[in-house]
Write an enzyme that holds these catalytic residues in place. Structure first.
Site, PDB file in Angstrom:
ATOM      1  N   VAL A 128      -2.200  -0.088   0.474  1.00 49.24           N
ATOM      2  CA  VAL A 128      -1.295  -0.907  -0.384  1.00 49.24           C
ATOM      3  C   VAL A 128      -0.140  -0.283  -0.228  1.00 49.24           C
ATOM      4  O   VAL A 128      -0.222   0.414  -0.022  1.00 49.24           O
ATOM      5  CB  VAL A 128      -1.950  -0.605  -2.046  1.00 49.24           C
ATOM      6  CG1 VAL A 128      -1.235  -0.879  -3.117  1.00 49.24           C
ATOM      7  CG2 VAL A 128      -3.395  -0.491  -2.410  1.00 49.24           C
ATOM      8  N   ALA A 164       2.594   4.074  -0.332  1.00 46.72           N
ATOM      9  CA  ALA A 164       2.133   3.091   0.642  1.00 46.72           C
ATOM     10  C   ALA A 164       0.411   3.852   0.092  1.00 46.72           C
ATOM     11  O   ALA A 164       0.588   5.711   0.719  1.00 46.72           O
ATOM     12  CB  ALA A 164       1.815   2.518   1.429  1.00 46.72           C
ATOM     13  N   LYS A 165      -0.613   3.601   0.624  1.00 49.77           N
ATOM     14  CA  LYS A 165      -1.738   4.861   0.756  1.00 49.77           C
ATOM     15  C   LYS A 165      -3.438   3.261   1.279  1.00 49.77           C
ATOM     16  O   LYS A 165      -2.991   2.578   0.630  1.00 49.77           O
ATOM     17  CB  LYS A 165      -2.097   4.870  -0.361  1.00 49.77           C
ATOM     18  CG  LYS A 165      -3.304   6.243  -0.641  1.00 49.77           C
ATOM     19  CD  LYS A 165      -2.095   7.175  -0.220  1.00 49.77           C
ATOM     20  CE  LYS A 165      -3.275   8.391  -0.317  1.00 49.77           C
ATOM     21  NZ  LYS A 165      -2.197   9.859  -0.121  1.00 49.77           N
ATOM     22  N   GLY A 166      -3.799   4.360   1.657  1.00 56.49           N
ATOM     23  CA  GLY A 166      -4.669   3.565   2.216  1.00 56.49           C
ATOM     24  C   GLY A 166      -6.546   4.281   2.146  1.00 56.49           C
ATOM     25  O   GLY A 166      -6.577   5.227   2.084  1.00 56.49           O
TER      26      GLY A 166
END
Ligand code: NAD
Length: 421
Positions: free
Chosen positions: A65, A110-112
């Site tokens: 995201v 962001a992050k995953g």
């Protein structure tokens, strides 16, 4: 009609949004800008197969995201955990936007995450999962567009696989596509210690403000991983008496003081701090409520709630963990004069040195560890003072002040860029 209980990820997402709206109110942001800043820019969900060691094929779900890229490339870690959901990744991505803005590094958030149980997977399976996940999300990745880093259950080795996979697709080496890499692949000196070191710099600032003499102070630390164990060492070096530490198996308490180096040795041999022989056993719950001067939650989210907040007896709480305090607990701590250094400030040392790593990669330079630590100190103390000034001026808690600073910076950048086309 029966209401469905919210998942942990949904609650985390609600908490992050609630803080954003409080800051937006203070800043008198108009509704269009609010909507723009509230929503993630884009979200990618991928389902992908991995060949397991027993010959079967297992399909995993993963996310990346990008919450906001107005101030620069998207930046944020990748989490491997059985509880990963889109909502949790979304909340963590938003936190990254605000964190980068608090310390004023030119990144968006962001992050995953991949829903998996890394403790039950072999190294080869984890490598296969990482390489395929990287390939699936590579439409997002790049040193100018989106730069991952380690998070829960990912580490420098995971980053090395991501860098290699991305570089193989490009046909040349691209170290700047991830941070938190091994030093031999362009990782930065001081990155491993950066989250804890940055947190300790903010504790020093808060202590100075409160007139707390660190060599006479006591500290309690929850979580003894990367952030917690190094924070314990650094505080110990400053003369602070560490009276309790813990990990997922429980805590160790000795009012006379605990030497974190010896605890680390013990954890190395036995796998836990809980059985450390020079201290009494204590539960994680009891540990949080010990009278002390400095409390450092450095494990999980949601551990300080409206139930235990009235019993927290510390002067300073520095949130090394992301989201350790629930929104309902915050006003209780504020009313009880607990000086909370919020996560987006207290643990921003990690992303700050990630930024240094990225700069070194782009310039093909290496900075000395002293240089990294000096620059980190400058950024952490300056950011702390900026947040503190807003807190004093607006008569709000440090957390609200940090969000006001962060949301204000991203809103200003958004207004300056305007709406395309
Ligand atoms: P880690 O995996 O190295 O350590 C986590 C520690 O928490 C371990 O000691 C584990 O035993 C302990 N723990 C797990 N469950 C627990 C429980 N129920 N009660 C008490 N302890 C428990 O992780 P880390 O990198 O140190 O991250 C810790 C926190 O700091 C997370 O919230 C993470 O998001 C945050 N953080 C880390 C970084 C970083 O650079 N490492 C940066 C910013 C924020």
């Amino acid at each position: 009609m029966e209401m469905l209980a919210k998942t942990k990820g949904e609650e985390f997402q609600d908490a992050a949004l609630r803080l954003f709206h409080i800051a937006a109110e203070h800043l008198h942001l108009d509704s269009g800008i609010r909507e723009k800043l509230k929503w993630p820019k884009r979200e990618l969900t991928v389902h992908f197969p991995v060949k397991m060691d027993d010959g079967t094929i297992q399909v995993f779900v993963g996310y990346r995201v990008q919450h906001n890229v107005t101030r620069g490339p998207a930046k944020g870690g990748i989490r491997y955990h059985p509880d990963v959901t889109l909502e949790e990744v979304r909340a963590l991505a938003a936190l990254m936007t605000w964190k980068c803005a608090v310390v004023n590094v030119p990144f968006g958030g962001a992050k995953g995450g991949v829903r998996c149980d890394p403790k039950k997977m072999s190294l080869r399976e984890l490598e296969g999962l990482t390489r395929r996940y990287t390939t699936e999300i590579s439409v997002f990745l790049g040193p100018e567009s989106d730069i991952p880093a380690p998070d829960v259950y990912t580490n420098a080795q995971t980053m090395a696989w991501i860098m290699d996979t991305y570089s193989m697709h490009k046909g040349y080496s691209v170290p700047g596509v991830v941070t938190g890499k091994p030093i031999a692949l362009g990782g930065s000196l001081g990155r491993k210690e950066a989250t804890a070191r940055g947190c300790v710099f903010t504790i020093q600032e808060a202590a100075r403000e409160l007139g707390l003499d660190l060599p006479r102070a006591t500290a309690v630390i929850q979580g003894f991983g990367n952030a917690g164990s190094i924070a314990a060492m650094l505080l110990h070096e400053l003369g602070v008496r560490i009276i309790a530490v813990s990990d997922s198996r429980g805590g160790a308490f000795n009012p006379k003081g605990i030497d974190p180096t010896r605890v680390l040795e013990h954890k190395g041999k036995t796998g836990t701090v809980a059985t450390f022989s020079e201290a009494d056993r204590i539960s994680n719950q009891e540990l949080l409520e010990l009278p002390c001067d400095i409390l450092v939650p450095a494990a999980l989210e949601g551990v300080i709630t409206k139930e235990n907040a009235p019993r927290i007896k510390t002067r300073i709480m520095a949130e090394a963990a992301n989201g350790p305090t629930t929104p309902e607990a915050d006003p209780i701590l504020f009313a009880n004069n607990v000086y909370v250094i919020p996560d987006i400030l207290a643990n921003a040392g990690g992303v700050t040195v990630s930024y240094f790593e990225w700069v070194q990669n782009l310039e093909m330079l290496h900075w000395s560890e002293d240089d990294v630590n000096r620059r980190l100190r400058d950024i952490m103390t300056r950011s702390f003072q900026e947040v503190r000034e807003i807190a004093a001026k607006e008569r709000v808690a440090m957390r609200t002040a940090a969000y006001i600073l962060a949301v204000g910076r991203v809103a200003e950048a958004t207004l300056l860029r305007g709406v395309y086309p």
